[in-house]
Design a protein around this motif. Structure first.
Motif, PDB file in Angstrom:
ATOM      1  N   LYS A   1       0.844  -1.205   0.000  1.00 29.74           N
ATOM      2  CA  LYS A   1       0.000   0.000   0.000  1.00 29.74           C
ATOM      3  C   LYS A   1       0.877   1.252   0.000  1.00 29.74           C
ATOM      4  O   LYS A   1       0.597   2.225  -0.678  1.00 29.74           O
TER       5      LYS A   1
ATOM      6  N   PRO B   1      -4.415  -1.824 -11.738  1.00 31.11           N
ATOM      7  CA  PRO B   1      -5.689  -2.253 -12.326  1.00 31.11           C
ATOM      8  C   PRO B   1      -5.587  -3.529 -13.171  1.00 31.11           C
ATOM      9  O   PRO B   1      -6.602  -4.065 -13.598  1.00 31.11           O
TER      10      PRO B   1
ATOM     11  N   HIS C   1     -13.250  -9.658 -17.410  1.00 30.14           N
ATOM     12  CA  HIS C   1     -11.985  -9.210 -16.831  1.00 30.14           C
ATOM     13  C   HIS C   1     -10.765  -9.913 -17.412  1.00 30.14           C
ATOM     14  O   HIS C   1      -9.667  -9.808 -16.865  1.00 30.14           O
TER      15      HIS C   1
ATOM     16  N   GLU D   1      -4.091  -5.463  -5.743  1.00 30.73           N
ATOM     17  CA  GLU D   1      -5.110  -4.618  -5.119  1.00 30.73           C
ATOM     18  C   GLU D   1      -4.458  -3.696  -4.089  1.00 30.73           C
ATOM     19  O   GLU D   1      -4.767  -2.504  -4.025  1.00 30.73           O
TER      20      GLU D   1
ATOM     21  N   ILE E   1      -3.250 -11.325  -7.034  1.00 27.44           N
ATOM     22  CA  ILE E   1      -4.384 -10.397  -7.210  1.00 27.44           C
ATOM     23  C   ILE E   1      -4.526  -9.528  -5.948  1.00 27.44           C
ATOM     24  O   ILE E   1      -4.716  -8.312  -6.036  1.00 27.44           O
ATOM     25  N   ASP E   2      -4.370 -10.144  -4.768  1.00 26.55           N
ATOM     26  CA  ASP E   2      -4.428  -9.365  -3.519  1.00 26.55           C
ATOM     27  C   ASP E   2      -3.296  -8.326  -3.477  1.00 26.55           C
ATOM     28  O   ASP E   2      -3.496  -7.190  -3.042  1.00 26.55           O
TER      29      ASP E   2
ATOM     30  N   ALA F   1     -12.021  -8.088  -7.160  1.00 25.27           N
ATOM     31  CA  ALA F   1     -11.014  -7.062  -6.814  1.00 25.27           C
ATOM     32  C   ALA F   1     -10.981  -5.945  -7.859  1.00 25.27           C
ATOM     33  O   ALA F   1     -10.212  -4.987  -7.732  1.00 25.27           O
ATOM     34  N   GLU F   2     -11.814  -6.092  -8.906  1.00 27.57           N
ATOM     35  CA  GLU F   2     -11.825  -5.146 -10.030  1.00 27.57           C
ATOM     36  C   GLU F   2     -10.454  -5.006 -10.675  1.00 27.57           C
ATOM     37  O   GLU F   2      -9.992  -3.909 -10.995  1.00 27.57           O
ATOM     38  N   ILE F   3      -9.812  -6.138 -10.840  1.00 28.67           N
ATOM     39  CA  ILE F   3      -8.501  -6.170 -11.502  1.00 28.67           C
ATOM     40  C   ILE F   3      -8.621  -7.022 -12.758  1.00 28.67           C
ATOM     41  O   ILE F   3      -9.204  -8.104 -12.730  1.00 28.67           O
TER      42      ILE F   3
ATOM     43  N   GLY G   1      -2.554  -1.049  -5.829  1.00 30.39           N
ATOM     44  CA  GLY G   1      -3.445  -0.187  -6.613  1.00 30.39           C
ATOM     45  C   GLY G   1      -3.251  -0.344  -8.112  1.00 30.39           C
ATOM     46  O   GLY G   1      -3.435   0.607  -8.871  1.00 30.39           O
TER      47      GLY G   1
END
Ligand code: ZN
Length: 277
Positions: free
Chosen positions: A52, A102, A174, A97, A93-94, A137-139, A100
């Motif tokens: 993060k 995409p 996706h 996320e 994927i985590d 996760a919107e990835i 940040g």
């Protein structure tokens, strides 16, 4: 249908592996200073770090995270290794996320000695197994077809046509394709398949470098744009005609360039990008 000349660096993105000797902090600082606008972060650069925080550092430097590299490697000769690959891709994927990003680029994998159709089936199963996690996760996931010289051990997906077929089979909002000109420039069906990919709104990324003759190393001898034989503006024209408006990602693995002063290399990248891409 050659593309219009590139005027500025507003769509220039660099992969952290391109300037391999640099840490993530140095890459962020130097790219931003050079007017580069995008960064694709390779997983190794975030190992053991607070992702993060890295994501925030990148955004506060004015850079956009274009993608997180790289997942995939689904095929294996035994079921437990295939499951381990699926679990690792879910973890990735985590991670994407957290930072940040995409998009995750997938190097799909292959097993030496295993028939390619079997590897392709395992790739389809593997992507299907992680697609739901990516969606929540919107990835997005980009299948990157690799040059056939890697068919035995790195990817059983070697053309845009095969990547498009895999997307048709998976039919997932996706899942799309990353076009890397180093892998695809030789393909007589490239223009047609790029267009097909765009029509289906699946063209998710565009990677650039150049093909050197002779190629001294199968992995780490990519050229700077203009050093080799790829007609980059022509392929960029096809990608743009297919509706792609994203970043142009410089992805160069090069033992020769990594040995040089990376500040000089970055200046060369910028100049080559503006002059010949
Ligand atoms: Zn690539």
């Amino acid at each position: 249908m050659t593309a219009l000349p590139i005027r500025d660096t507003s769509k220039l993105c660099i992969h952290t592996i391109t300037t391999k000797p640099w840490t993530i902090e140095t890459a962020i600082e130097k790219y931003a200073e050079a007017g580069v606008k995008g960064i694709t972060v390779w997983r190794e650069w975030t190992q053991g770090r607070d992702r993060k925080e890295i994501g925030q550092q990148i955004r506060s430097a004015g850079l956009e995270i274009v993608s997180y590299c790289r997942g995939g490697f689904f095929p294996a000769s035994d079921a437990s290794s295939r499951q381990a690959a699926i679990d690792d891709n879910r973890t990735m994927i985590d991670e994407a996320e957290a930072i940040g990003a995409p998009l995750i680029v997938l190097v799909c994998g292959a097993v030496p000695g295993q028939p390619l159709p079997e590897s392709r089936k395992q790739i389809g199963d593997g992507i299907a197994a992680i697609a739901g996690h990516a969606r929540s996760a919107e990835i997005k996931l980009a299948i990157e077809p690799l040059h056939p010289m890697y068919a035995s051990d790195r990817s059983a997906i070697n053309t845009m046509g095969q990547a498009n077929d895999m997307c048709d089979f998976l039919a997932d909002s996706h899942v799309g394709v990353a076009v890397d000109i180093y892998h695809l420039w030789w393909d007589p069906d490239l223009q047609k398949e790029i267009s097909r990919c765009g029509t289906n709104r699946r063209l998710l990324a565009f990677h650039i470098s150049d093909w050197l003759t002779p190629t001294k190393d199968l992995l780490n001898d990519r050229g700077l744009m203009g050093q080799g034989c790829i007609n980059i503006p022509e392929i960029r024209g096809w990608v743009e005609a297919a509706g792609f408006e994203g970043f142009h990602e410089v992805e160069i693995f090069s033992n020769d360039w990594w040995k040089t002063d990376q500040d000089v290399f970055l200046a060369e990248i910028k100049q080559a990008y503006l002059a010949v891409s």
